[in-house]
Design a protein around this motif. Structure first.
Motif, PDB file in Angstrom:
ATOM      1  N   HIS A 526     -71.077 -58.412 -17.452  1.00  0.00           N
ATOM      2  CA  HIS A 526     -71.753 -59.119 -18.349  1.00  0.00           C
ATOM      3  C   HIS A 526     -73.218 -58.752 -18.484  1.00  0.00           C
ATOM      4  N   VAL A 527     -73.663 -58.781 -17.279  1.00  0.00           N
ATOM      5  CA  VAL A 527     -75.291 -58.279 -17.117  1.00  0.00           C
ATOM      6  C   VAL A 527     -75.325 -56.795 -17.852  1.00  0.00           C
ATOM      7  N   ARG A 528     -74.318 -56.022 -17.633  1.00  0.00           N
ATOM      8  CA  ARG A 528     -74.569 -54.566 -18.402  1.00  0.00           C
ATOM      9  C   ARG A 528     -74.394 -54.758 -19.688  1.00  0.00           C
ATOM     10  N   LYS A 529     -73.567 -55.740 -20.236  1.00  0.00           N
ATOM     11  CA  LYS A 529     -73.490 -55.917 -21.652  1.00  0.00           C
ATOM     12  C   LYS A 529     -74.736 -56.508 -22.330  1.00  0.00           C
ATOM     13  N   ALA A 572     -67.208 -34.929 -27.372  1.00  0.00           N
ATOM     14  CA  ALA A 572     -68.656 -35.116 -27.736  1.00  0.00           C
ATOM     15  C   ALA A 572     -68.985 -36.358 -27.612  1.00  0.00           C
ATOM     16  N   PHE A 573     -68.211 -37.539 -27.749  1.00  0.00           N
ATOM     17  CA  PHE A 573     -68.514 -38.812 -28.138  1.00  0.00           C
ATOM     18  C   PHE A 573     -67.794 -39.900 -27.127  1.00  0.00           C
ATOM     19  N   SER A 574     -66.849 -39.731 -26.551  1.00  0.00           N
ATOM     20  CA  SER A 574     -66.250 -40.720 -25.651  1.00  0.00           C
ATOM     21  C   SER A 574     -66.974 -41.294 -24.771  1.00  0.00           C
ATOM     22  N   GLY A 575     -68.050 -40.629 -23.973  1.00  0.00           N
ATOM     23  CA  GLY A 575     -68.615 -41.252 -23.035  1.00  0.00           C
ATOM     24  C   GLY A 575     -69.880 -42.072 -23.745  1.00  0.00           C
ATOM     25  N   LEU A 576     -70.417 -41.579 -24.759  1.00  0.00           N
ATOM     26  CA  LEU A 576     -71.429 -42.661 -25.567  1.00  0.00           C
ATOM     27  C   LEU A 576     -70.685 -43.661 -26.071  1.00  0.00           C
ATOM     28  N   TRP A 577     -69.332 -43.765 -26.626  1.00  0.00           N
ATOM     29  CA  TRP A 577     -68.667 -45.037 -27.341  1.00  0.00           C
ATOM     30  C   TRP A 577     -68.570 -45.666 -26.169  1.00  0.00           C
ATOM     31  N   ALA A 578     -67.957 -45.214 -24.960  1.00  0.00           N
ATOM     32  CA  ALA A 578     -67.425 -46.122 -23.853  1.00  0.00           C
ATOM     33  C   ALA A 578     -68.663 -47.173 -23.453  1.00  0.00           C
ATOM     34  N   TYR A 579     -69.914 -46.227 -23.322  1.00  0.00           N
ATOM     35  CA  TYR A 579     -71.059 -46.988 -22.723  1.00  0.00           C
ATOM     36  C   TYR A 579     -71.790 -48.233 -23.759  1.00  0.00           C
ATOM     37  N   CYS A 580     -71.470 -47.879 -25.038  1.00  0.00           N
ATOM     38  CA  CYS A 580     -72.101 -48.687 -26.152  1.00  0.00           C
ATOM     39  C   CYS A 580     -70.941 -49.623 -26.799  1.00  0.00           C
TER      40      CYS A 580
END
Length: 692
Positions: A526-529, A572-580
Motif C-alpha cells: 500500500h505504501v509503495r502505491k 520494452a515496457f513490461s517492467g515499467l507497466w508493472a511498476y506503474c
C-alpha cells in the motif's frame, strides 16, 4: 523463536554456511574491488576465528560461543567477497575495430539484419585484449554474407568492431548487458568480413561436444518426422535448450503456467533417475549397490552435461548423487542440508549463479514443497487411486507456488491463473515424452527404431502444445503488471516462514508473529502505491523505432512510427507497466507519417505534451501556442524556425537517431534551444507526474 532457528541451523549446517556466502557475493557485486585488501581481511578473520575456537576448546567453555559464531559468519562473508572478486566477470566495453579469431559454439538466433553465433575467442590482434582469449562472446554476421551458416567447431578469422556493453536507459529496462556478463559473455562483435579457417582443432572443448551431441539428436528427431514446433518443445523439455522456441510458444506456456515444464529441472531429472533405477533393476544391478550407484550417477551427470549444467539440473543432479551415496552408506541426510550443500557446491563452481533466477526458483521450489506439501496433501483424502494421484499433483503445485510466487512476480510481473490445471493435464505427459525421447536418443543410430518411436512422441508433443494453447485461451488466464520490489522479497518470505512455524507448532505467539508479518507485507504494498505517479510519459527507441508510451489512470497508449511486434512491446515496457500498475491491455497507435499529419496532444499533470508525427506541417501564420514537451517522431515537413514560431517548446525530445540531419534541421536556431534530449545519445526519456 530464536531457539527454534538455532536448532534448525544445527540440523542443516550447510544452510548456516551458505547464508553468509550468498550475502557476501551480493555485497561484492556492489563493493569496489580490492583483492589485496580483501585477502588481508580474510587472513585476519581466519586467525581470529581459529584463536577463539582454540581458546574455547582449551578452557572447555562455550559460554560465549555466539561470539565465535559471529566471527565465523563475518569470516565466511569476507571469503565470499574475496572469491567473487577473484572470479568477477569482465568484458570488452570498447567499440574498437580489430581482427579476431573465433571458434563457433552454436547458432543462437537472428536479428533483422544479422545472424547471431555464440563463440570462443581464440585470438585477437590487439595485445591489450589477450587476457580475454578463450572467453565466450557473441558475433553478429550480416545476412548478406555469402556463407552465413557455420557449424559447431568452425574457426573463423573476422574483421569488424566490438559492440560495447551499454547500461539500460532506465531502471525499468531489462539489463541485457548485465545478463550477458552473468553468463560469462565477455564481448560482442559486429562482423564486417570473415574467412573460414580450414583447420581441424586439436581437441574439442566439452561445451562443443555437448552442442555437437545436441545437434546430432535434434537432426535425428527432425529427420524422424518431428515438426519444427514439436522439435522446439522437445529441445527445451529434454535437452534444456530454449533457443528454438518461438516467442508465441514461450508466451503460451508462460500464460498457461507451464513454463517450468520446458526448463529441465528436478522434475525431469527425477523422472530420468527413476527410469535409470528401473533399467538397473532389469539388468540385475539392484543387489550390487556400489555398481548401481556408479551407473546411475554417471548417467545423471552425463545428462547434466548434455543439458549445459543449468543451476536447476546441477541442483537436482547433486541431490540425487548425495542420495545415492546415502543409500550406499545407509545414512540419511536432511533435505534442507541437501539444499544447502547443493547451493554451496553450485556457488563454488560458479559464483554468478546467485544472480540467475533459475538458481533461486529451483531451490525455493524444493524447499517449499518439502515444507507445505505434507500439510496440503492431508487436507483431502481419496480412496480412489486416480483421484488421490490427481490431488497429489495439485498439492505439489500449490506447495511450490507458495514458495516461488514472490520471486516469480519480482522477475516476470505476472501470475498464471490456471497453473494447477496446466500441471494436472501436462505433467502426466512429461514422463512418456521423456521416456520416448530417451529411447530415441539411445536408438538414434537406427532409422528403423526411430520410425517406431517418433510417431508416438510426435503425437504426445502435439497434444502437449494443443492443451497449452487451450489453457492460454481461457478467459483471464494471466494477471499482468504485478510488481514486487527487491526489498519486499525478504518480508514476503519472513511472513511465509512464520506461517509455516505456526502450522507446525500451533503456538499462539507464532500466529501473532505471522499475522503481524502479513500486515507489514500488505502495508508495504500500500505504501509503495502512494509513490506511484498518476501519469507517465516514456520516450524511447525500440528496435530502431521511435516510441512514446503514455500511461494514465485509465489509459495505456503506445505511439510508434512503425508497427511493433508483441515481443518488442513486452520486452520494452513490461517492467515499467508493472511498476506503474498500468492497464494490462495497451492500445497501439501508429503515428501518421503522411504530409500534413496532425500532432497528438496530451495534458500531463497540467503541462502540455505534443507528439509530432513525421511529415507534420501547418501554416506558419497560426497563432503561437507554447508547449512544455515536444516529441518529434520524425522530421516534420517544415523548418524548425517555422515550427518554433507556431509551437515554441521548452523541451524537445528526439526518440530516433537523427544525427545526420539534426544540425541541418535545427539550423541557426540550434543555439537557442537549451533542452534537447536525443534518445540515441542521452538514453530514454522518462517523465513521471502526479496531480497532487
Amino acid at each position: 523463536m530464536l531457539s527454534m532457528l538455532n536448532l534448525f541451523l544445527r540440523k542443516a549446517p550447510f544452510v548456516r554456511i551458505v547464508i553468509p556466502i550468498i550475502i557476501g557475493i551480493y555485497s561484492a557485486y556492489k563493493l569496489p574491488s580490492s583483492v589485496y585488501a580483501s585477502a588481508i581481511v580474510c587472513i585476519t578473520l581466519f586467525v581470529s576465528f581459529s584463536a577463539i575456537v582454540f581458546w574455547q576448546h582449551k578452557v572447555g567453555t562455550y559460554r560465549y560461543r555466539f561470539f565465535s559464531g559471529f566471527i565465523g559468519f563475518i569470516m565466511l562473508f569476507a571469503f565470499a567477497v574475496l572469491y567473487f572478486q577473484l572470479r568477477k566477470p569482465s568484458s570488452i566495453d570498447s567499440d574498437s575495430s580489430t581482427g579476431i579469431q573465433v571458434q563457433v559454439i552454436q547458432f543462437i538466433g537472428e536479428t533483422d539484419k544479422n545472424h547471431k553465433y555464440e563463440v570462443f575467442l581464440k585470438g585477437v590482434a590487439c595485445d591489450s585484449l589477450l587476457s580475454y582469449v578463450d572467453g565466450k562472446g557473441i558475433i553478429y554476421i550480416p545476412k548478406e554474407e555469402p556463407s552465413t551458416k557455420h557449424n559447431t567447431g568452425d574457426e573463423l578469422y573476422l574483421s569488424g568492431h566490438f559492440i560495447p556493453f551499454l547500461k539500460p536507459d532506465t531502471r525499468f529496462d531489462f539489463d541485457y548487458s548485465t545478463y550477458l556478463r552473468n553468463q560469462r559473455i565477455v564481448f560482442r562483435y559486429l562482423v564486417q568480413g570473415l574467412d573460414v579457417v580450414d583447420v581441424e582443432p586439436a581437441y574439442l572443448h566439452p561445451t562443443l561436444l555437448s552442442v555437437k551431441l545436441k545437434n546430432y539428436l535434434r537432426n535425428s528427431y527432425l529427420n524422424g518426422g518431428l515438426s519444427d514446433a514439436q522439435l522446439a518443445i522437445l529441445n527445451a523439455l529434454f535437452l534444456g535448450d530454449k533457443s528454438l522456441l518461438s516467442y508465441e510458444q514461450k508466451s503460451a506456456f508462460s500464460k498457461a503456467g507451464a513454463m517450468h515444464l520446458l526448463a529441465v529441472s528436478g522434475l525431469h531429472v527425477g523422472i530420468i533417475y527413476m527410469l535409470l533405477l528401473g533399467v538397473a533393476s532389469l539388468v540385475r544391478l539392484k543387489r550390487k549397490k556400489v555398481l548401481m550407484a556408479v551407473f546411475v550417477i554417471a548417467c545423471l551427470w552425463f545428462y547434466a552435461g548434455v543439458t549445459g549444467f543449468s543451476p536447476s539440473v546441477l541442483r537436482a543432479s547433486l541431490m540425487f548423487t548425495i542420495l545415492e551415496f546415502g543409500r550406499i552408506s545407509n545414512k540419511q541426510t536432511g533435505i534442507f542440508n541437501l539444499l544447502g550443500a547443493s547451493m554451496f557446491i553450485i556457488i563454488l563452481i560458479e559464483p554468478l549463479s546467485v544472480f540467475n533466477i533459475g538458481f533461486w526458483l529451483s531451490h525455493v521450489a524444493v524447499a517449499s514443497i518439502v515444507m507445505f506439501y505434507p500439510k496440503i496433501n492431508n487436507w483431502v483424502h481419496f480412496q480412489f487411486p486416480p483421484f488421490r494421484w490427481m490431488w497429489s499433483i495439485i498439492a505439489v503445485s500449490l506447495a511450490a507456488q507458495i514458495g516461488t510466487l514472490p520471486i516469480s512476480i519480482y522477475a516476470f510481473h505476472q501470475f498464471p491463473v490456471y497453473f494447477m490445471l496446466a500441471n494436472v493435464l501436462l505433467i502426466p505427459l512429461v514422463t512418456p515424452i521423456l521416456l520416448l525421447a530417451l529411447l530415441g536418443a539411445l536408438l538414434s543410430f537406427s532409422s528403423f527404431c526411430l520410425q517406431l518411436i517418433l510417431p508416438a512422441l510426435s503425437s504426445l508433443l502435439g497434444l502437449m502444445e494443443e492443451v497449452t494453447l487451450w489453457i492460454e485461451s481461457l478467459p483471464f488466464s494471466i494477471i499482468n503488471n504485478l510488481y514486487v520490489a527487491w526489498w519486499q522479497l525478504p518480508m514476503c518470505y519472513g511472513a511465509i516462514v512464520l506461517l509455516l512455524v505456526y502450522i507446525n507448532y500451533r503456538f499462539l505467539n507464532h500466529l501473532k508473529y505471522a499475522l503481524w508479518a502479513f500486515i507489514i507485507v500488505g502495508s508495504s504494498f500500500h505504501v509503495r502505491k502512494l509513490f506511484i505517479p498518476d501519469e507517465v510519459v516514456y520516450v524511447a527507441k525500440v528496435s530502431n523505432k521511435s516510441v512514446v508510451n503514455y500511461i494514465g489512470p485509465d489509459a495505456n497508449v503506445v505511439y510508434s512510427d512503425a508497427d511493433l511486434t508483441e515481443k518488442e512491446v513486452s520486452f520494452a515496457f513490461s517492467g515499467l507497466w508493472a511498476y506503474c500498475n498500468a492497464k494490462s491491455a495497451h492500445i497501439a497507435s501508429k503515428t501518421n507519417d503522411k504530409l500534413n499529419s496532425l500532432p497528438v496532444v496530451y495534458l500531463v499533470g497540467g503541462e502540455s505534451l505534443v507528439i509530432l508525427p513525421k511529415g507534420a506541417h501547418w501554416p506558419d501564420t497560426l497563432r503561437a501556442t507554447p508547449v512544455n514537451y515536444l516529441v518529434l517522431m520524425g522530421q516534420p515537413a517544415m523548418s524548425f524556425k517555422n515550427l518554433k514560431q507556431t509551437m515554441p517548446a521548452k523541451h524537445i525530445i528526439l526518440p530516433s537517431g537523427w544525427k545526420w540531419y539534426q544540425k541541418k534541421w535545427l539550423g541557426e536556431e540550434r543555439d537557442s534551444v537549451d533542452n534537447v534530449h536525443v534518445v540515441s545519445k542521452d538514453g530514454a526519456y522518462l517523465m513521471a507526474l502526479s496531480r497532487n
